[in-house]
Write a protein that holds these residues in place. Structure first.
Motif, PDB file in Angstrom:
ATOM      1  N   SER A 163     136.943 -65.321 100.544  1.00  0.00           N
ATOM      2  CA  SER A 163     136.397 -64.627  99.376  1.00  0.00           C
ATOM      3  C   SER A 163     137.524 -64.191  98.441  1.00  0.00           C
ATOM      4  N   ARG A 164     138.261 -65.153  97.958  1.00  0.00           N
ATOM      5  CA  ARG A 164     139.350 -64.855  97.032  1.00  0.00           C
ATOM      6  C   ARG A 164     138.799 -64.657  95.627  1.00  0.00           C
ATOM      7  N   ASP A 165     139.451 -63.783  94.879  1.00  0.00           N
ATOM      8  CA  ASP A 165     139.041 -63.517  93.507  1.00  0.00           C
ATOM      9  C   ASP A 165     139.425 -64.706  92.627  1.00  0.00           C
ATOM     10  N   VAL A 166     138.531 -65.074  91.729  1.00  0.00           N
ATOM     11  CA  VAL A 166     138.789 -66.187  90.803  1.00  0.00           C
ATOM     12  C   VAL A 166     138.451 -65.749  89.389  1.00  0.00           C
ATOM     13  N   GLU A 167     139.077 -66.402  88.418  1.00  0.00           N
ATOM     14  CA  GLU A 167     138.776 -66.119  87.013  1.00  0.00           C
ATOM     15  C   GLU A 167     139.222 -67.295  86.146  1.00  0.00           C
ATOM     16  N   VAL A 168     138.702 -67.294  84.917  1.00  0.00           N
ATOM     17  CA  VAL A 168     139.062 -68.306  83.929  1.00  0.00           C
ATOM     18  C   VAL A 168     139.768 -67.591  82.788  1.00  0.00           C
ATOM     19  N   ALA A 179     146.999 -64.722  98.339  1.00  0.00           N
ATOM     20  CA  ALA A 179     147.380 -63.560  99.149  1.00  0.00           C
ATOM     21  C   ALA A 179     148.849 -63.603  99.552  1.00  0.00           C
ATOM     22  N   GLN A 180     149.402 -64.804  99.733  1.00  0.00           N
ATOM     23  CA  GLN A 180     150.807 -64.896 100.138  1.00  0.00           C
ATOM     24  C   GLN A 180     151.736 -64.530  98.988  1.00  0.00           C
ATOM     25  N   ALA A 181     151.379 -64.943  97.770  1.00  0.00           N
ATOM     26  CA  ALA A 181     152.209 -64.636  96.609  1.00  0.00           C
ATOM     27  C   ALA A 181     151.840 -63.293  95.982  1.00  0.00           C
ATOM     28  N   HIS A 182     150.701 -62.721  96.367  1.00  0.00           N
ATOM     29  CA  HIS A 182     150.216 -61.449  95.833  1.00  0.00           C
ATOM     30  C   HIS A 182     150.034 -61.493  94.319  1.00  0.00           C
ATOM     31  N   ARG A 183     149.515 -62.610  93.836  1.00  0.00           N
ATOM     32  CA  ARG A 183     149.256 -62.745  92.396  1.00  0.00           C
ATOM     33  C   ARG A 183     148.256 -63.873  92.182  1.00  0.00           C
ATOM     34  N   MET A 184     147.782 -63.957  90.948  1.00  0.00           N
ATOM     35  CA  MET A 184     146.858 -65.025  90.578  1.00  0.00           C
ATOM     36  C   MET A 184     147.668 -66.298  90.305  1.00  0.00           C
ATOM     37  N   VAL A 185     147.215 -67.411  90.859  1.00  0.00           N
ATOM     38  CA  VAL A 185     147.873 -68.694  90.649  1.00  0.00           C
ATOM     39  C   VAL A 185     146.865 -69.671  90.063  1.00  0.00           C
ATOM     40  N   GLU A 186     147.361 -70.605  89.293  1.00  0.00           N
ATOM     41  CA  GLU A 186     146.485 -71.592  88.670  1.00  0.00           C
ATOM     42  C   GLU A 186     146.016 -72.599  89.719  1.00  0.00           C
TER      43      GLU A 186
END
Length: 173
Positions: A103-108, A118-125
């Motif tokens: 259940s990872r957060d996603v956005e456009v 979760a490993q990088a602790h940031r949003m990735v493309e």
């Protein structure tokens, strides 16, 4: 129990059932367009918060403890108890599913798709296909929380209504 308690509890239980049904639909393949709009989560969370807070106030006004509320719940009709118990089981199963799933957060943003790493602790493309695969899971958590809050509010209001009815019955003697 007064009619306002019945209406409040019924609206909370009915809304909770709808929101939980939406949460269950997140596991059905092909329902991703249903969860694409950004308004899906706030439409579930805002009423759940408002109904939950008003239920909390009603419980506070009864000035009763947990054991009294539990006894009052046991005085509700069997169908009401069974319905709320069934909804509570659905909430528990969904909560277990959310905990076990992805259940990872996603956005456009600006036409690009992002997911929380979760490993990088940031949003990735991410690719659009991965975004679409993660979208229902990201909505499932919030729908489960909203549904659980609504079911809890229904339980609390109906129990508070029974406490108030019992208090009036004692006062009339």
């Amino acid at each position: 129990m007064g009619w306002t308690y019945k209406v409040h509890g019924g609206v909370a239980a009915g809304s909770g059932a709808v929101v939980l049904a939406l949460a269950v639909l997140t596991w059905v393949p092909g329902t991703s367009p249903l969860f694409e709009p950004r308004w899906v989560v706030p439409t579930a969370l805002v009423p759940a918060f408002l109904i939950g807070m008003s239920a909390f106030v009603r419980v506070l006004l009864t000035k009763s403890d947990k054991s009294e509320l539990w006894q009052a719940f046991r005085c509700l009709p069997g169908k009401a108890q069974a319905g709320l118990a069934a909804l509570a089981v659905v909430v528990a199963l969904l909560a277990l599913g959310v905990g076990a799933g992805d259940s990872r957060d996603v956005e456009v943003r600006d036409g690009s798709y992002f997911a929380y790493d979760a490993q990088a602790h940031r949003m990735v493309e991410v690719a659009k296909s991965e975004y679409q695969a993660l979208l229902p899971g990201s909505r499932r958590l919030f729908l489960t929380i909203s549904g659980g809050l609504l079911v809890g509010a229904s339980w609390a209001v109906l129990a508070a209504g029974e406490v108030r009815r019992a208090d009036r019955g004692v006062a009339d003697r």
